[in-house]
Design a protein around this motif. Structure first.
Motif, mmCIF file in Angstrom:
data_model
loop_
_atom_site.group_PDB
_atom_site.id
_atom_site.type_symbol
_atom_site.label_atom_id
_atom_site.label_comp_id
_atom_site.label_asym_id
_atom_site.label_seq_id
_atom_site.Cartn_x
_atom_site.Cartn_y
_atom_site.Cartn_z
ATOM 1 N N VAL A 148 0.835 -1.202 0.000
ATOM 2 C CA VAL A 148 0.000 0.000 0.000
ATOM 3 C C VAL A 148 0.871 1.252 0.000
ATOM 4 N N VAL A 149 1.960 1.226 0.759
ATOM 5 C CA VAL A 149 2.892 2.359 0.759
ATOM 6 C C VAL A 149 3.466 2.556 -0.637
ATOM 7 N N ALA A 150 3.896 1.473 -1.268
ATOM 8 C CA ALA A 150 4.469 1.561 -2.609
ATOM 9 C C ALA A 150 3.451 2.109 -3.606
ATOM 10 N N GLU A 151 2.208 1.662 -3.513
ATOM 11 C CA GLU A 151 1.170 2.136 -4.429
ATOM 12 C C GLU A 151 0.904 3.626 -4.227
ATOM 13 N N ALA A 152 0.914 4.079 -2.973
ATOM 14 C CA ALA A 152 0.681 5.497 -2.684
ATOM 15 C C ALA A 152 1.786 6.361 -3.291
ATOM 16 N N PHE A 153 3.034 5.918 -3.151
ATOM 17 C CA PHE A 153 4.141 6.692 -3.709
ATOM 18 C C PHE A 153 4.119 6.666 -5.236
ATOM 19 N N ALA A 154 3.595 5.590 -5.809
ATOM 20 C CA ALA A 154 3.517 5.502 -7.264
ATOM 21 C C ALA A 154 2.356 6.313 -7.830
ATOM 22 N N THR A 155 1.306 6.502 -7.033
ATOM 23 C CA THR A 155 0.091 7.165 -7.514
ATOM 24 C C THR A 155 0.095 8.667 -7.254
ATOM 25 N N TYR A 156 0.642 9.066 -6.115
ATOM 26 C CA TYR A 156 0.603 10.476 -5.720
ATOM 27 C C TYR A 156 2.009 11.017 -5.524
ATOM 28 N N ARG A 157 2.081 12.332 -5.314
ATOM 29 C CA ARG A 157 3.349 12.952 -4.936
ATOM 30 C C ARG A 157 3.340 13.081 -3.417
ATOM 31 N N VAL A 158 4.056 12.187 -2.755
ATOM 32 C CA VAL A 158 4.061 12.156 -1.290
ATOM 33 C C VAL A 158 5.071 13.173 -0.777
ATOM 34 N N ALA A 159 4.559 14.223 -0.149
ATOM 35 C CA ALA A 159 5.434 15.263 0.381
ATOM 36 C C ALA A 159 6.117 14.810 1.663
ATOM 37 N N LEU A 160 5.357 14.125 2.513
ATOM 38 C CA LEU A 160 5.890 13.612 3.776
ATOM 39 C C LEU A 160 5.139 12.342 4.143
ATOM 40 N N MET A 161 5.836 11.444 4.780
ATOM 41 C CA MET A 161 5.195 10.268 5.358
ATOM 42 C C MET A 161 5.717 10.085 6.774
ATOM 43 N N TYR A 162 4.815 10.169 7.724
ATOM 44 C CA TYR A 162 5.158 9.949 9.121
ATOM 45 C C TYR A 162 4.706 8.547 9.523
ATOM 46 N N PHE A 163 5.510 7.909 10.367
ATOM 47 C CA PHE A 163 5.115 6.589 10.868
ATOM 48 C C PHE A 163 5.611 6.456 12.302
ATOM 49 N N ASP A 164 4.729 5.962 13.165
ATOM 50 C CA ASP A 164 5.096 5.752 14.567
ATOM 51 C C ASP A 164 6.186 4.682 14.642
ATOM 52 N N PRO A 165 7.363 5.004 15.188
ATOM 53 C CA PRO A 165 8.526 4.106 15.066
ATOM 54 C C PRO A 165 8.444 2.751 15.759
ATOM 55 N N PRO A 166 7.877 2.640 16.987
ATOM 56 C CA PRO A 166 7.933 1.333 17.637
ATOM 57 C C PRO A 166 7.361 0.226 16.759
ATOM 58 N N TYR A 167 8.083 -0.872 16.673
ATOM 59 C CA TYR A 167 7.723 -2.073 15.904
ATOM 60 C C TYR A 167 7.943 -1.908 14.396
ATOM 61 N N TRP A 168 8.171 -0.682 13.926
ATOM 62 C CA TRP A 168 8.250 -0.455 12.490
ATOM 63 C C TRP A 168 9.569 0.211 12.081
ATOM 64 N N SER A 169 10.558 0.227 12.962
ATOM 65 C CA SER A 169 11.808 0.926 12.659
ATOM 66 C C SER A 169 12.520 0.323 11.451
ATOM 67 N N GLU A 170 12.460 -1.001 11.312
ATOM 68 C CA GLU A 170 13.114 -1.642 10.171
ATOM 69 C C GLU A 170 12.454 -1.220 8.860
ATOM 70 N N GLU A 171 11.130 -1.196 8.850
ATOM 71 C CA GLU A 171 10.414 -0.804 7.636
ATOM 72 C C GLU A 171 10.632 0.677 7.327
ATOM 73 N N ILE A 172 10.635 1.516 8.377
ATOM 74 C CA ILE A 172 10.882 2.944 8.166
ATOM 75 C C ILE A 172 12.240 3.151 7.517
ATOM 76 N N GLY A 173 13.244 2.426 7.998
ATOM 77 C CA GLY A 173 14.576 2.524 7.399
ATOM 78 C C GLY A 173 14.583 2.114 5.936
ATOM 79 N N ARG A 174 13.842 1.053 5.617
ATOM 80 C CA ARG A 174 13.771 0.595 4.230
ATOM 81 C C ARG A 174 13.048 1.617 3.356
ATOM 82 N N TRP A 175 11.960 2.175 3.869
ATOM 83 C CA TRP A 175 11.221 3.186 3.103
ATOM 84 C C TRP A 175 12.056 4.448 2.916
#
Length: 209
Positions: A148-175
């Motif tokens: 879903v993240v990939a589709e959003a970046f492909a469909t729109y111009r994402v100015a910023l994406m915030y994500f709550d870090p706990p449990y998702w730090s690895e994915e945030i780093g990849r994104w």
């Protein structure tokens, strides 16, 4: 005299605690006859009514909860759900290529995970995705969130994406590696210094339409 006696589970439906006659009916229903002074009990219903009437003038919701045992929303709630619902625009379509911002929050197994987008030009908000671990064998399907993240970046111009870090730090780093460290940022929801002003700003935006 604080009304800390045994009470019934709920007040009669359809009555308003702001109305004097309704309030009296609510109090007589909530405080059983055997505890009222008129029947030899220890509670003075007139005294309770006087205290309730005084609090109604300052905080009707608290008065209804405390004296009337009523399930009502408090005046200190962060957002007005009725005002938020009134802003719905189900016919609005966000065009491809629009500038948006995204926020993600959640867990990997103990809570739902959500991705919400906001169109910068209009403030229109919509749900990109919502995942309940109970629907996926107890674990959030990270690959679906990633898609879903990939589709959003492909469909729109994402100015910023915030994500709550706990449990998702690895994915945030990849994104950050894919979309840019200045675009994908951690937003710690447990930080009062950040969430307090954000919530106040959001409440103001709702009130302003």
């Amino acid at each position: 005299e604080v009304p800390n006696c045994r009470v019934h589970s709920s007040a009669p439906a359809g009555l308003s605690f702001r109305d004097r006659d309704d309030r009296r009916r609510i109090l007589r229903a909530v405080y059983p006859p055997d505890v009222r002074r008129e029947n030899g009990g220890h509670l003075d219903l007139d005294a309770i009514e006087a205290e309730a009437a005084d609090l109604v003038g300052r905080d009707p919701a608290q008065a209804a909860r405390f004296f009337g045992n009523m399930l009502v929303a408090g005046s200190g709630k962060a957002f007005d759900p009725a005002a938020w619902k009134a802003l719905a625009r189900p016919a609005h379509a966000v065009p491809n290529g629009a500038d948006i911002v995204i926020f993600g929050e959640g867990s990997k197994s103990d809570d739902t995970t959500a991705l919400v987008a906001c169109e910068v030009a209009t403030g229109f908000m919509w749900l990109l995705g919502l995942w309940d671990p109970d629907d996926h064998g107890g674990r959030i399907p990270v690959d679906q969130v990633d898609a879903v993240v990939a589709e959003a970046f492909a469909t729109y111009r994402v100015a910023l994406m915030y994500f709550d870090p706990p449990y998702w730090s690895e994915e945030i780093g990849r994104w950050q590696g894919l979309y840019g460290a200045k675009v994908v940022l951690g937003w710690p929801t447990q930080s009062n210094q950040r969430m307090g002003p954000a919530c106040r700003a959001f409440a103001t935006a709702i009130a302003d339409g």
